[in-house]
Scaffold this motif. Structure first.
Motif, PDB file in Angstrom:
ATOM      1  N   GLY A  83       0.919  -1.322  -0.163  1.00 29.57           N
ATOM      2  CA  GLY A  83       0.009  -0.124   0.083  1.00 29.57           C
ATOM      3  C   GLY A  83       0.963   1.450   0.030  1.00 29.57           C
ATOM      4  O   GLY A  83       2.149   1.317  -0.535  1.00 29.57           O
ATOM      5  N   THR A  84       0.403   2.100   0.269  1.00 28.99           N
ATOM      6  CA  THR A  84       1.093   3.705   0.336  1.00 28.99           C
ATOM      7  C   THR A  84       2.275   3.565   1.295  1.00 28.99           C
ATOM      8  O   THR A  84       3.289   3.769   0.997  1.00 28.99           O
ATOM      9  CB  THR A  84       0.161   4.762   1.007  1.00 28.99           C
ATOM     10  N   HIS A  85       2.140   2.813   2.525  1.00 33.95           N
ATOM     11  CA  HIS A  85       3.094   2.390   3.417  1.00 33.95           C
ATOM     12  C   HIS A  85       3.340   0.989   3.736  1.00 33.95           C
ATOM     13  O   HIS A  85       2.382   0.377   4.433  1.00 33.95           O
ATOM     14  CB  HIS A  85       3.138   3.119   4.774  1.00 33.95           C
ATOM     15  N   VAL A 113       5.244  -7.845   8.428  1.00 32.13           N
ATOM     16  CA  VAL A 113       5.113  -8.088   9.819  1.00 32.13           C
ATOM     17  C   VAL A 113       5.348  -9.620  10.113  1.00 32.13           C
ATOM     18  O   VAL A 113       4.978 -10.489   9.359  1.00 32.13           O
ATOM     19  CB  VAL A 113       3.381  -8.049  10.235  1.00 32.13           C
ATOM     20  N   ARG A 114       6.215  -9.525  11.042  1.00 28.73           N
ATOM     21  CA  ARG A 114       6.560 -11.184  11.383  1.00 28.73           C
ATOM     22  C   ARG A 114       5.463 -11.619  12.697  1.00 28.73           C
ATOM     23  O   ARG A 114       5.428 -10.779  13.727  1.00 28.73           O
ATOM     24  CB  ARG A 114       8.045 -11.048  12.065  1.00 28.73           C
ATOM     25  N   VAL A 115       5.075 -12.804  12.542  1.00 24.10           N
ATOM     26  CA  VAL A 115       4.331 -13.272  13.502  1.00 24.10           C
ATOM     27  C   VAL A 115       4.885 -14.601  14.045  1.00 24.10           C
ATOM     28  O   VAL A 115       5.380 -15.397  13.534  1.00 24.10           O
ATOM     29  CB  VAL A 115       2.944 -13.671  12.945  1.00 24.10           C
ATOM     30  N   GLN A 116       4.941 -14.685  15.462  1.00 28.57           N
ATOM     31  CA  GLN A 116       5.576 -15.655  16.214  1.00 28.57           C
ATOM     32  C   GLN A 116       4.561 -16.344  17.172  1.00 28.57           C
ATOM     33  O   GLN A 116       4.243 -15.539  18.004  1.00 28.57           O
ATOM     34  CB  GLN A 116       7.019 -15.207  16.816  1.00 28.57           C
ATOM     35  N   ASP A 117       4.388 -17.553  17.127  1.00 25.81           N
ATOM     36  CA  ASP A 117       3.320 -18.119  18.129  1.00 25.81           C
ATOM     37  C   ASP A 117       2.315 -17.568  18.164  1.00 25.81           C
ATOM     38  O   ASP A 117       1.490 -17.188  19.222  1.00 25.81           O
ATOM     39  CB  ASP A 117       4.017 -18.095  19.567  1.00 25.81           C
ATOM     40  N   GLY A 118       1.496 -17.075  17.005  1.00 25.87           N
ATOM     41  CA  GLY A 118       0.486 -16.318  16.858  1.00 25.87           C
ATOM     42  C   GLY A 118       0.293 -15.166  17.343  1.00 25.87           C
ATOM     43  O   GLY A 118      -0.905 -14.411  17.543  1.00 25.87           O
ATOM     44  N   CYS A 119       1.418 -14.314  17.820  1.00 31.49           N
ATOM     45  CA  CYS A 119       1.332 -12.922  18.133  1.00 31.49           C
ATOM     46  C   CYS A 119       2.034 -12.068  17.150  1.00 31.49           C
ATOM     47  O   CYS A 119       3.342 -12.748  16.482  1.00 31.49           O
ATOM     48  CB  CYS A 119       2.065 -12.940  19.501  1.00 31.49           C
ATOM     49  N   ILE A 120       1.878 -10.748  17.053  1.00 27.06           N
ATOM     50  CA  ILE A 120       2.797 -10.084  16.202  1.00 27.06           C
ATOM     51  C   ILE A 120       3.787  -9.702  16.883  1.00 27.06           C
ATOM     52  O   ILE A 120       3.761  -9.024  17.992  1.00 27.06           O
ATOM     53  CB  ILE A 120       1.792  -8.635  15.974  1.00 27.06           C
ATOM     54  N   HIS A 121       5.019 -10.029  16.414  1.00 25.74           N
ATOM     55  CA  HIS A 121       6.241  -9.828  16.986  1.00 25.74           C
ATOM     56  C   HIS A 121       6.907  -8.455  16.744  1.00 25.74           C
ATOM     57  O   HIS A 121       7.378  -7.837  17.695  1.00 25.74           O
ATOM     58  CB  HIS A 121       7.225 -11.130  16.831  1.00 25.74           C
ATOM     59  N   ASP A 122       7.229  -8.334  15.469  1.00 19.98           N
ATOM     60  CA  ASP A 122       7.732  -7.054  15.042  1.00 19.98           C
ATOM     61  C   ASP A 122       7.239  -6.692  13.320  1.00 19.98           C
ATOM     62  O   ASP A 122       6.643  -7.639  12.798  1.00 19.98           O
ATOM     63  CB  ASP A 122       9.245  -7.008  15.388  1.00 19.98           C
ATOM     64  N   PHE A 123       7.778  -5.600  13.129  1.00 23.39           N
ATOM     65  CA  PHE A 123       7.430  -5.240  11.824  1.00 23.39           C
ATOM     66  C   PHE A 123       8.466  -4.062  11.141  1.00 23.39           C
ATOM     67  O   PHE A 123       8.860  -3.546  11.918  1.00 23.39           O
ATOM     68  CB  PHE A 123       5.732  -5.032  11.756  1.00 23.39           C
ATOM     69  N   ALA A 124       8.045  -3.902   9.842  1.00 27.34           N
ATOM     70  CA  ALA A 124       8.773  -2.924   9.278  1.00 27.34           C
ATOM     71  C   ALA A 124       7.898  -2.368   8.179  1.00 27.34           C
ATOM     72  O   ALA A 124       7.273  -2.858   7.201  1.00 27.34           O
ATOM     73  CB  ALA A 124      10.160  -3.312   8.760  1.00 27.34           C
ATOM     74  N   THR A 125       7.997  -0.806   7.950  1.00 25.66           N
ATOM     75  CA  THR A 125       7.433  -0.195   6.962  1.00 25.66           C
ATOM     76  C   THR A 125       8.275   0.465   5.624  1.00 25.66           C
ATOM     77  O   THR A 125       9.475   0.839   6.121  1.00 25.66           O
ATOM     78  CB  THR A 125       6.802   1.018   7.733  1.00 25.66           C
ATOM     79  N   PHE A 126       7.817   0.242   4.646  1.00 31.27           N
ATOM     80  CA  PHE A 126       8.521   0.813   3.356  1.00 31.27           C
ATOM     81  C   PHE A 126       7.764   1.638   2.721  1.00 31.27           C
ATOM     82  O   PHE A 126       6.550   1.745   2.452  1.00 31.27           O
ATOM     83  CB  PHE A 126       8.648  -0.612   2.479  1.00 31.27           C
ATOM     84  N   PHE A 127       8.537   2.662   2.328  1.00 30.40           N
ATOM     85  CA  PHE A 127       7.971   3.897   1.642  1.00 30.40           C
ATOM     86  C   PHE A 127       7.390   3.839   0.237  1.00 30.40           C
ATOM     87  O   PHE A 127       7.210   4.711  -0.588  1.00 30.40           O
ATOM     88  CB  PHE A 127       8.907   5.111   1.721  1.00 30.40           C
ATOM     89  N   THR A 128       7.135   2.474  -0.243  1.00 32.44           N
ATOM     90  CA  THR A 128       6.925   2.124  -1.427  1.00 32.44           C
ATOM     91  C   THR A 128       6.044   3.017  -2.332  1.00 32.44           C
ATOM     92  O   THR A 128       6.176   3.741  -3.226  1.00 32.44           O
ATOM     93  CB  THR A 128       6.759   0.628  -1.658  1.00 32.44           C
ATOM     94  N   GLY A 129       4.765   2.957  -1.915  1.00 34.73           N
ATOM     95  CA  GLY A 129       3.657   3.499  -2.621  1.00 34.73           C
ATOM     96  C   GLY A 129       3.548   4.884  -2.499  1.00 34.73           C
ATOM     97  O   GLY A 129       3.524   5.441  -3.494  1.00 34.73           O
TER      98      GLY A 129
END
Length: 310
Positions: free
Chosen positions: A144-146, A150-166
């Motif tokens: 999308g715009t941003h 998103v990394r998921v571990q044991d069914g929980c959101i662990h961490d993530f990173a945003t890319f300025f692509t859109g």
């Protein structure tokens, strides 16, 4: 449980009426995002959901996305990751002056590179995507715009990173010296593939972007699309660095609409990755169902009252 889910982003307003069987009974979409409603949030909610609220006076309404940001209706504090669904339930914000209307909190984290990052709305889609699969450990891409990885571990959101692509794609079209050679309405997969290949070459992203202009000056690019070529460069760069951040080698999940879903599928194939596409509407509604269920389980009162009391 019957509820109303509103995915209220920067550009669009998407409302879903969920029936007692957790199915989408009706949906309403309009270009009335946070930046397109002049602050008339309550009026717009009533415009698109008021008849549902009149038919079911106690139906809970859950809002997610940029509506909960500091530029939205009310700012909801971020929940720190890693976080399970019940952490998001505890962060629900009742909207003052509204009956049974709640804001879903966004999330914040440190990326694998140690940089702070945030998201609003995508956390609901990711939780819904997990419920649609049997894998509690996965990597989810939300273009999308941003764009988010998103990394998921044991069914929980662990961490993530945003890319300025859109947003970078849009800025280059409308506010750069190469905009004159770009045609955003022209989709051309061969040019996109050329851009993907270019993204892996020496010189780096800034040098590669300028090649969209120099190729039109020095080569015969008739029949090609420099917009598609630029898109390939930008999405290719996102994949290169997303893989480095998260060591992505197994099947990835993608939550996105056309035509972006097709482009990301092409990019995944180019980089020899498996990508499974999921429906955004289904993802966000299932994700909020998970948040509500987590709150009910951890609340001594059962049923709808447990959700409303949150």
């Amino acid at each position: 449980m019957q509820r109303i889910v509103v995915d209220w982003g920067t550009t669009n307003f998407r409302a879903y009426l969920i029936d007692e069987h957790e199915r989408i009974a009706e949906r309403r979409i309009a270009p009335r995002g946070v930046h397109n409603c002049e602050g008339n949030y309550s009026n717009i909610l009533r415009e698109f959901c008021g008849d549902w609220q009149s038919l079911w006076p106690d139906i809970p309404v859950y809002l997610c996305g940029m509506i909960g940001s500091r530029t939205g209706w009310y700012e909801v504090p971020y929940v720190a990751s890693p976080a399970p669904p019940d952490a998001l339930f505890r962060g629900l914000l009742p909207i003052p002056g509204e009956h049974n209307v709640f804001m879903i909190p966004g999330m914040r984290c440190l990326t694998p590179a140690g940089i702070p990052d945030v998201m609003r709305g995508e956390e609901c889609q990711v939780l819904g995507a997990i419920s649609e699969t049997d894998n509690p450990n996965t990597l989810v891409i939300l273009p999308g715009t941003h764009s988010k990885w998103v990394r998921v571990q044991d069914g929980c959101i662990h961490d993530f990173a945003t890319f300025f692509t859109g947003e970078m794609y849009a800025l280059l079209h409308h506010h750069s010296s190469i905009g004159a050679v770009l045609d955003p309405a022209h989709h051309h997969h061969e040019s996109f593939q050329h851009g993907l290949s270019q993204s892996t070459s020496a010189g780096g992203l800034l040098n590669q972007i300028f090649s969209a202009r120099t190729r039109t000056l020095c080569e015969d690019t008739s029949g090609q699309s420099m917009s598609a070529y630029l898109s390939g460069i930008l999405i290719g760069s996102e994949f290169i660095h997303g893989r480095k951040l998260f060591d992505a080698n197994s099947e990835l999940l993608l939550i996105g609409d056309e035509p972006l879903a097709t482009l990301y599928q092409l990019a995944a194939t180019f980089f020899d990755l498996k990508l499974r596409t999921l429906d955004p509407a289904r993802a966000v509604t299932c994700g909020i169902a998970r948040i509500c269920a987590a709150g009910t389980v951890n609340n001594p009162v059962s049923g709808r009252k447990a959700v409303i009391s949150g």
